[in-house]
Design an enzyme around this catalytic site. Structure first.
Site, mmCIF file in Angstrom:
data_model
loop_
_atom_site.group_PDB
_atom_site.id
_atom_site.type_symbol
_atom_site.label_atom_id
_atom_site.label_comp_id
_atom_site.label_asym_id
_atom_site.label_seq_id
_atom_site.Cartn_x
_atom_site.Cartn_y
_atom_site.Cartn_z
ATOM 1 C CG ASP A 6 19.443 -26.503 -10.946
ATOM 2 O OD1 ASP A 6 19.547 -27.253 -12.022
ATOM 3 O OD2 ASP A 6 20.873 -26.052 -10.805
ATOM 4 C CE LYS A 9 14.745 -25.532 -16.121
ATOM 5 N NZ LYS A 9 15.476 -25.011 -14.960
ATOM 6 N N GLY A 64 19.606 -30.876 -15.733
ATOM 7 C CA GLY A 64 19.208 -31.964 -15.107
ATOM 8 C C GLY A 64 17.717 -31.628 -14.447
ATOM 9 C CG HIS A 65 14.755 -30.542 -16.487
ATOM 10 N ND1 HIS A 65 14.283 -30.014 -17.548
ATOM 11 C CD2 HIS A 65 15.799 -29.670 -16.263
ATOM 12 C CE1 HIS A 65 14.582 -28.900 -18.088
ATOM 13 N NE2 HIS A 65 15.815 -28.910 -17.363
ATOM 14 C CB THR A 85 27.606 -29.267 -17.037
ATOM 15 O OG1 THR A 85 27.517 -29.060 -18.588
ATOM 16 C CG2 THR A 85 26.759 -28.244 -16.404
ATOM 17 C CD GLN A 131 20.498 -25.196 -19.953
ATOM 18 O OE1 GLN A 131 19.945 -25.110 -20.984
ATOM 19 N NE2 GLN A 131 20.812 -26.258 -19.658
#
Ligand code: GDP
Ligand code: IMO
Ligand code: MG
Length: 430
Positions: A13, A16, A40-41, A131, A226
């Site tokens: 997080d 990226k 989650g980007h 997750t 990650q």
């Protein structure tokens, strides 16, 4: 033209998605090389605000070919939903041309999701805080040679035979060890065959697609998911994910030679966050942590969980730089420190009376490490509208220079907001 790996430098997080979207303006191809929809980007650009979990963040640049590499684990319904949502918003994903999926990538099956849940429950107080997307169980099956791959879906006879063999084992584990219900081979076969039909036009032998682009001198971005400290080998084991998010993982997860990677950009947040369990020496348990969490909306993109917040940890920074060989650093979220009068940097740890300047490999030790801090004055003004380093307040410039020295790598790009244009280039990248 170079191959550039862009990797998370901390516990994920770091931003990226923003950095890949920005640098992909110049790129020909973006390759996701590891992980699955545990990622989650977030991308915010002229086309809107997006949260990507599987599809590479280069997708908003029309000339970029997006590749989902062999190192990924793919949950087909999650991918189909992401494709549908992007297409609905006008993003073109021309199958096999703009979006290519490796036939060697492993599938996340319904029993992986259930096992992720059951294994976490069984861990009790030692839960990793996964997750629950089935990531660990899918990678376990990959290395345990019990995986089912994207390419298997294209051959119904072989797929059925493989599924029967795998499910006989999985169902025994589910029923005998966990007292859970077994899966029906017919139902899983029918469901995944439907996914196979929908995904077939996207499936390619992507290591060849990428190699062909390298031979044409394309600019290729390897998009990490990650972060280095979540790497199975080098992270804070066992509080890690089950893949290799480090730069070395990009060669393996894309199926190219490590000699083809020209540069490595480490993405660091200018403080530290972590989701899930595990040691975190510079964690804040006070109102400053709460202030950053609320101001920065530090809640998981994938799970919505509040992220744990801490000061920048330069011990981790140095380690991350060492194992990834960063040629540049991109520093994000500088604007989130705008309101702090004092900023701390963790420069070392003490463990049982000894000062450590390197990261211990044992999480048991890291849990007991106490941070040693250096303090710097904050800048108490908004950095959000700045586009030149020299225009930043002196205290902000000094903070960036201090981090640069501590992690031993030049910070060439600074993000001062989530949007593509809210960026300061100190040197041209890539
Ligand atoms: P990723 O997983 O590394 O792509 O990062 P996430 O998207 O999970 O989390 C990063 C968050 O920071 C997202 O909400 C981004 O929109 C946001 N972000 C990235 N860079 C900046 C920045 O410089 N300033 C601010 N305010 N937000 C940023
Ligand atoms: P991006 O790409 C932050 C964390 C989970 C958990 C551990 C193991 O958005 O940076 P897993 O489901 O992978 O088995 O969970 O890893 N984790 C992440 N944390 N960002 C991510 O991805 C993460 N992907 C996994 O919270 O602690
Ligand atoms: Mg994220």
């Amino acid at each position: 033209m170079p191959v550039v790996a862009i990797v998370g430098a901390q516990w994920g997080d770091e931003g990226k998605g923003k950095i890949v979207d920005l640098l992909a303006e110049k790129a020909d191809m973006v390759v996701r090389f590891s992980g699955g929809n545990n990622a989650g980007h977030t991308v915010m650009n002229a086309q809107g605000d997006f949260k990507l979990h599987l599809i590479p963040a280069g997708v908003f640049n029309p000339k970029v070919i997006c590749v989902m590499g062999n190192g990924m684990v793919i949950h087909p319904p999650a991918l189909l939903e992401e494709i549908r949502a992007l297409e609905e918003r006008g993003v073109d994903l021309n199958p096999g041309e703009r979006l290519c999926i490796s036939d060697r990538a492993h599938l996340i099956m319904p029993y992986h999701l259930l096992l992720d849940e059951l294994e976490e429950t069984a861990r009790g107080a030692r839960a990793i805080g996964t997750t629950k997307k089935g990531i660990g169980p899918a990678y376990m099956d990959k290395t345990g040679r019990m995986g089912i791959r994207v390419g298997d879906l294209l051959d119904p006879v072989a797929f059925r035979e493989r599924l029967e063999y795998v499910l006989s084992y999985k169902n025994a584990v589910l029923t005998k060890l966990y007292d859970a219900s077994p899966f029906s081979t017919d139902e899983v076969f029918e469901e995944y065959s439907r996914y196979g039909e929908q995904l077939a036009p996207f499936v390619r032998q992507t290591e060849l697609t990428i190699q062909a682009a390298i031979e044409k001198d394309a600019l290729i971005i390897m998009e990490g998911a990650q972060g280095a400290l979540l790497d199975t080998d080098l992270g804070t084991y066992p509080y890690v994910t089950s893949s290799a998010p480090v730069a070395a993982g990009s060669a393996l997860g894309a199926g190219i030679s490590p000699c083809k990677i020209d540069s490595v950009i480490g993405v660091f947040k200018c403080y530290t966050t972590r989701v899930g369990s595990g040691p975190f020496p510079s964690e804040l348990h006070d109102e400053i942590g709460d202030h950053i969490r609320e101001k920065a909306r530090e809640y998981g993109t994938t799970t919505g969980r509040p992220r744990r917040i801490g000061w920048f940890d330069a011990v981790i920074g140095r380690f991350s730089s060492l194992i990834n060989g960063y040629t540049s650093v991109a520093l994000t979220r500088l604007d989130m420190l705008d309101e702090l009068s004092t900023i701390k940097i963790c420069t070392a740890y003490t463990l049982n009376g000894t000062t450590l300047t390197h990261l211990p490999s044992s999480s048991a030790d890291l849990f007991n490490c106490q941070p040693v801090y250096e303090e710097m004055p904050g800048w108490l003004s908004s950095t959000r509208d700045h586009r030149n380093f020299d225009d930043l307040p002196g205290e902000a410039q000094n903070y960036v220079k201090a981090l640069e020295e501590l992690i031993n790598c030049s910070i060439d790009l600074i993000a001062v907001g989530p949007r593509r244009e809210e960026s300061i280039f100190r040197r041209p990248l890539p």
